[in-house]
Structures are given as C-alpha cells and as structure tokens.
Design a protein around this motif. Structure first.
Motif, PDB file in Angstrom:
ATOM      1  N   ILE A 107       6.910  -5.484  -9.555  1.00  0.00           N
ATOM      2  CA  ILE A 107       7.267  -4.963  -8.455  1.00  0.00           C
ATOM      3  C   ILE A 107       6.222  -3.878  -8.349  1.00  0.00           C
ATOM      4  CG2 ILE A 107       8.859  -3.900  -6.922  1.00  0.00           C
ATOM      5  CD1 ILE A 107      11.399  -5.277  -8.797  1.00  0.00           C
ATOM      6  N   PRO A 108       5.038  -4.140  -7.412  1.00  0.00           N
ATOM      7  CA  PRO A 108       4.141  -2.987  -7.709  1.00  0.00           C
ATOM      8  C   PRO A 108       4.452  -2.023  -6.592  1.00  0.00           C
ATOM      9  CG  PRO A 108       3.409  -5.154  -6.042  1.00  0.00           C
ATOM     10  CD  PRO A 108       4.666  -5.407  -6.804  1.00  0.00           C
ATOM     11  N   LEU A 109       3.818  -0.730  -6.816  1.00  0.00           N
ATOM     12  CA  LEU A 109       3.894   0.395  -5.835  1.00  0.00           C
ATOM     13  C   LEU A 109       3.343   0.005  -4.550  1.00  0.00           C
ATOM     14  CD1 LEU A 109       2.561   3.633  -8.141  1.00  0.00           C
ATOM     15  CD2 LEU A 109       4.846   3.181  -6.966  1.00  0.00           C
ATOM     16  N   SER A 110       3.994   0.324  -3.475  1.00  0.00           N
ATOM     17  CA  SER A 110       3.537  -0.188  -2.233  1.00  0.00           C
ATOM     18  C   SER A 110       2.175   0.463  -2.024  1.00  0.00           C
ATOM     19  CB  SER A 110       4.407   0.369  -1.155  1.00  0.00           C
ATOM     20  OG  SER A 110       4.538   1.809  -1.020  1.00  0.00           O
ATOM     21  N   ALA A 111       1.293  -0.084  -0.921  1.00  0.00           N
ATOM     22  CA  ALA A 111       0.043   0.323  -0.529  1.00  0.00           C
ATOM     23  C   ALA A 111       0.327   1.917  -0.015  1.00  0.00           C
ATOM     24  CB  ALA A 111      -0.410  -0.687   0.557  1.00  0.00           C
ATOM     25  N   GLU A 112       1.525   2.132   0.614  1.00  0.00           N
ATOM     26  CA  GLU A 112       1.722   3.416   1.211  1.00  0.00           C
ATOM     27  C   GLU A 112       1.589   4.383  -0.085  1.00  0.00           C
ATOM     28  OE1 GLU A 112       3.668   1.005   2.316  1.00  0.00           O
ATOM     29  OE2 GLU A 112       2.444   0.544   3.830  1.00  0.00           O
ATOM     30  N   ALA A 113       2.393   3.935  -1.195  1.00  0.00           N
ATOM     31  CA  ALA A 113       2.382   4.808  -2.469  1.00  0.00           C
ATOM     32  C   ALA A 113       1.372   4.973  -3.483  1.00  0.00           C
ATOM     33  CB  ALA A 113       3.734   4.716  -3.166  1.00  0.00           C
ATOM     34  N   SER A 114       0.261   4.106  -3.186  1.00  0.00           N
ATOM     35  CA  SER A 114      -0.652   4.067  -4.172  1.00  0.00           C
ATOM     36  C   SER A 114      -2.059   3.468  -3.776  1.00  0.00           C
ATOM     37  CB  SER A 114      -0.244   2.963  -5.097  1.00  0.00           C
ATOM     38  OG  SER A 114      -0.393   1.642  -4.448  1.00  0.00           O
ATOM     39  N   ARG A 115      -2.979   3.331  -4.404  1.00  0.00           N
ATOM     40  CA  ARG A 115      -4.369   2.718  -3.964  1.00  0.00           C
ATOM     41  C   ARG A 115      -4.140   1.291  -3.851  1.00  0.00           C
ATOM     42  NH1 ARG A 115      -5.304   5.247  -9.346  1.00  0.00           N
ATOM     43  NH2 ARG A 115      -5.265   3.035  -9.694  1.00  0.00           N
ATOM     44  N   GLY A 116      -3.307   0.771  -3.970  1.00  0.00           N
ATOM     45  CA  GLY A 116      -3.172  -0.732  -3.682  1.00  0.00           C
ATOM     46  C   GLY A 116      -3.471  -1.514  -5.148  1.00  0.00           C
ATOM     47  N   ASP A 117      -3.732  -1.299  -6.119  1.00  0.00           N
ATOM     48  CA  ASP A 117      -4.094  -1.683  -7.228  1.00  0.00           C
ATOM     49  C   ASP A 117      -3.164  -2.639  -7.971  1.00  0.00           C
ATOM     50  OD1 ASP A 117      -3.510   1.082  -7.833  1.00  0.00           O
ATOM     51  OD2 ASP A 117      -3.726   0.578 -10.084  1.00  0.00           O
ATOM     52  N   GLN A 118      -1.973  -2.031  -7.790  1.00  0.00           N
ATOM     53  CA  GLN A 118      -0.795  -2.729  -8.309  1.00  0.00           C
ATOM     54  C   GLN A 118      -0.536  -3.926  -7.667  1.00  0.00           C
ATOM     55  OE1 GLN A 118       2.735  -0.675  -9.761  1.00  0.00           O
ATOM     56  NE2 GLN A 118       1.663   0.951 -10.459  1.00  0.00           N
ATOM     57  N   ILE A 119      -0.657  -4.061  -6.481  1.00  0.00           N
ATOM     58  CA  ILE A 119      -0.443  -5.182  -5.532  1.00  0.00           C
ATOM     59  C   ILE A 119      -1.522  -6.233  -5.819  1.00  0.00           C
ATOM     60  CG2 ILE A 119      -0.533  -5.922  -3.143  1.00  0.00           C
ATOM     61  CD1 ILE A 119       0.373  -3.183  -2.207  1.00  0.00           C
ATOM     62  N   LEU A 120      -2.865  -5.749  -5.902  1.00  0.00           N
ATOM     63  CA  LEU A 120      -3.794  -6.773  -6.286  1.00  0.00           C
ATOM     64  C   LEU A 120      -3.537  -7.406  -7.570  1.00  0.00           C
ATOM     65  CD1 LEU A 120      -6.990  -4.744  -5.214  1.00  0.00           C
ATOM     66  CD2 LEU A 120      -5.600  -6.717  -4.089  1.00  0.00           C
ATOM     67  N   ASN A 121      -3.097  -6.468  -8.878  1.00  0.00           N
ATOM     68  CA  ASN A 121      -2.855  -6.799 -10.140  1.00  0.00           C
ATOM     69  C   ASN A 121      -1.643  -7.805  -9.984  1.00  0.00           C
ATOM     70  OD1 ASN A 121      -4.770  -4.857 -11.263  1.00  0.00           O
ATOM     71  ND2 ASN A 121      -3.119  -3.506 -11.770  1.00  0.00           N
ATOM     72  N   ALA A 122      -0.599  -7.695  -9.586  1.00  0.00           N
ATOM     73  CA  ALA A 122       0.548  -8.459  -9.140  1.00  0.00           C
ATOM     74  C   ALA A 122       0.144 -10.091  -8.623  1.00  0.00           C
ATOM     75  CB  ALA A 122       1.722  -7.872  -8.787  1.00  0.00           C
ATOM     76  N   ALA A 123      -0.432  -9.860  -7.336  1.00  0.00           N
ATOM     77  CA  ALA A 123      -0.855 -11.041  -6.985  1.00  0.00           C
ATOM     78  C   ALA A 123      -1.995 -11.863  -7.597  1.00  0.00           C
ATOM     79  CB  ALA A 123      -1.562 -10.768  -5.530  1.00  0.00           C
ATOM     80  N   SER A 124      -2.792 -11.229  -8.585  1.00  0.00           N
ATOM     81  CA  SER A 124      -3.553 -11.937  -9.615  1.00  0.00           C
ATOM     82  C   SER A 124      -2.784 -12.683 -10.492  1.00  0.00           C
ATOM     83  CB  SER A 124      -4.522 -11.054 -10.021  1.00  0.00           C
ATOM     84  OG  SER A 124      -5.287 -11.667 -11.258  1.00  0.00           O
ATOM     85  N   PHE A 125      -1.619 -11.935 -11.169  1.00  0.00           N
ATOM     86  CA  PHE A 125      -0.933 -12.604 -11.982  1.00  0.00           C
ATOM     87  C   PHE A 125      -0.054 -13.695 -11.405  1.00  0.00           C
ATOM     88  CE2 PHE A 125      -0.592 -10.167 -16.453  1.00  0.00           C
ATOM     89  CZ  PHE A 125      -1.784  -9.894 -16.341  1.00  0.00           C
TER      90      PHE A 125
END
Length: 185
Positions: A107-125
């Motif tokens: 459950i990545p940090l949202s783009a509003e709360a971060s640089r968006g890197d967690q969303i990219l990490n999670a999507a890749s995994f």
C-alpha cells in the motif's frame, strides 16, 4: 520463527501470521484500516502490527493481535514468523520482502504524500508477480479484506516468483560481472 512467535505470545500459534508494517513512523491509513477490520482479520490470522512511534492503541485487547511501536533486533524473528505482509512500498521494505520471499500487499504512499516512488515500486513488484498492490485512495474495508485473503491463498505463487527472480543472488551476479570485466582487460 519460533522466537518471533514466542515474542508475540499468541494463544493460537497455529494460525497464519499477518505482519503489518508502515515504516518507523508508522502509516496512519494502514494502522486505521487494520484496526477497523481487526475483528474480521483475527478470525483467520494472528497479527503482528508494527505501528510506529506513538501509534500504539492501548485500548485493543485481543489474543491474536500484538502491536509494537518499533522493533530492532527482533525484526528478523518477526519476519520469520510472518506468512504474509501488509506494507508500504519503500525501497528498503520491498528489497527485504523480496530477499526473504515474503508475499505482500503493498500500500504505497499516495502521489500527493510522496515523490511517487512507492507507487512505482509497488507497480513494478505487482507486474513481476512478487506482490499485490492497493492504492490508499482505493482502499475500502471490503477490498482490504479481500486482498489480504487472496494474498494468503496465493502466497505460494508469490514465493515461487520471488525465488525465481533475477534480482536474487546479487552477490554472485556482481562477482561474475567483475570477473568478466577483468577477463576482458
């Protein structure tokens, strides 16, 4: 694994273990969602909740739920005890999950709360079959519970994908690259 279970002192240690972690500061949305759904989750799982500094909820008393603000050396035992994991998708967290072959709902940090890197990490995994992903804005009680149960039911598939990953055995790969480079000179 035994040390992790002993640390948690679950009354029914035969139940599968769900590890929930949101980083050293915790993750308010994840903490709230897990606690809101605790009654349903503890029917099936023992839960280890790393909730972050200052985020303990002293009002919760349940034999299948234990919470810690932070752990240090015990983390290895807690990881060993965990069958599945709910986690943020920071680089350190996902690398640990991959190396340990722990199926996870990220459950990545949202783009509003971060640089968006967690969303990219999670999507890749997710794309590689190492984990499932649930974005915070899409999280409802029903979806969270469904995703956790599906993760548990399909955990062997995730484990197999992680064990077959090209990202494992990095030391061997680095050494072969060094040897190949030296040989070419």
């Amino acid at each position: 694994k035994e040390d992790g279970l002993k640390l948690c002192d679950f009354k029914k240690p035969e139940k599968p273990v769900l590890l929930v972690m949101g980083g050293s500061l915790g993750a308010v949305h994840i903490n709230d969602a897990i606690r809101k759904n605790l009654k349903s989750l503890v029917k099936k799982f023992n839960i280890i909740h790393l909730c972050g500094k200052g985020n303990l909820d002293e009002t919760i008393e349940n034999d299948s739920y234990v919470q810690f603000e932070y752990v240090n050396e015990e983390l290895k035992d807690i990881f060993a005890a965990a069958d599945i994991v709910v986690s943020r998708a920071g680089a350190n967290a996902i690398c640990e999950l991959l190396v340990l072959a722990k199926p996870a709902l990220l459950i990545p940090l949202s783009a509003e709360a971060s640089r968006g890197d967690q969303i990219l990490n999670a999507a890749s995994f997710k794309k590689q079959g190492f984990a499932d992903m649930l974005e915070e804005q899409d999280m409802t009680d029903e979806i969270l519970l469904t995703k956790i149960n599906e993760l548990y039911e399909c955990r062997e598939d995730y484990i197999d994908k992680m064990k077959d990953s090209r990202m494992n055995n990095s030391t061997e790969k680095i050494m072969s690259l060094i040897k190949a480079t030296v040989k070419d000179r």
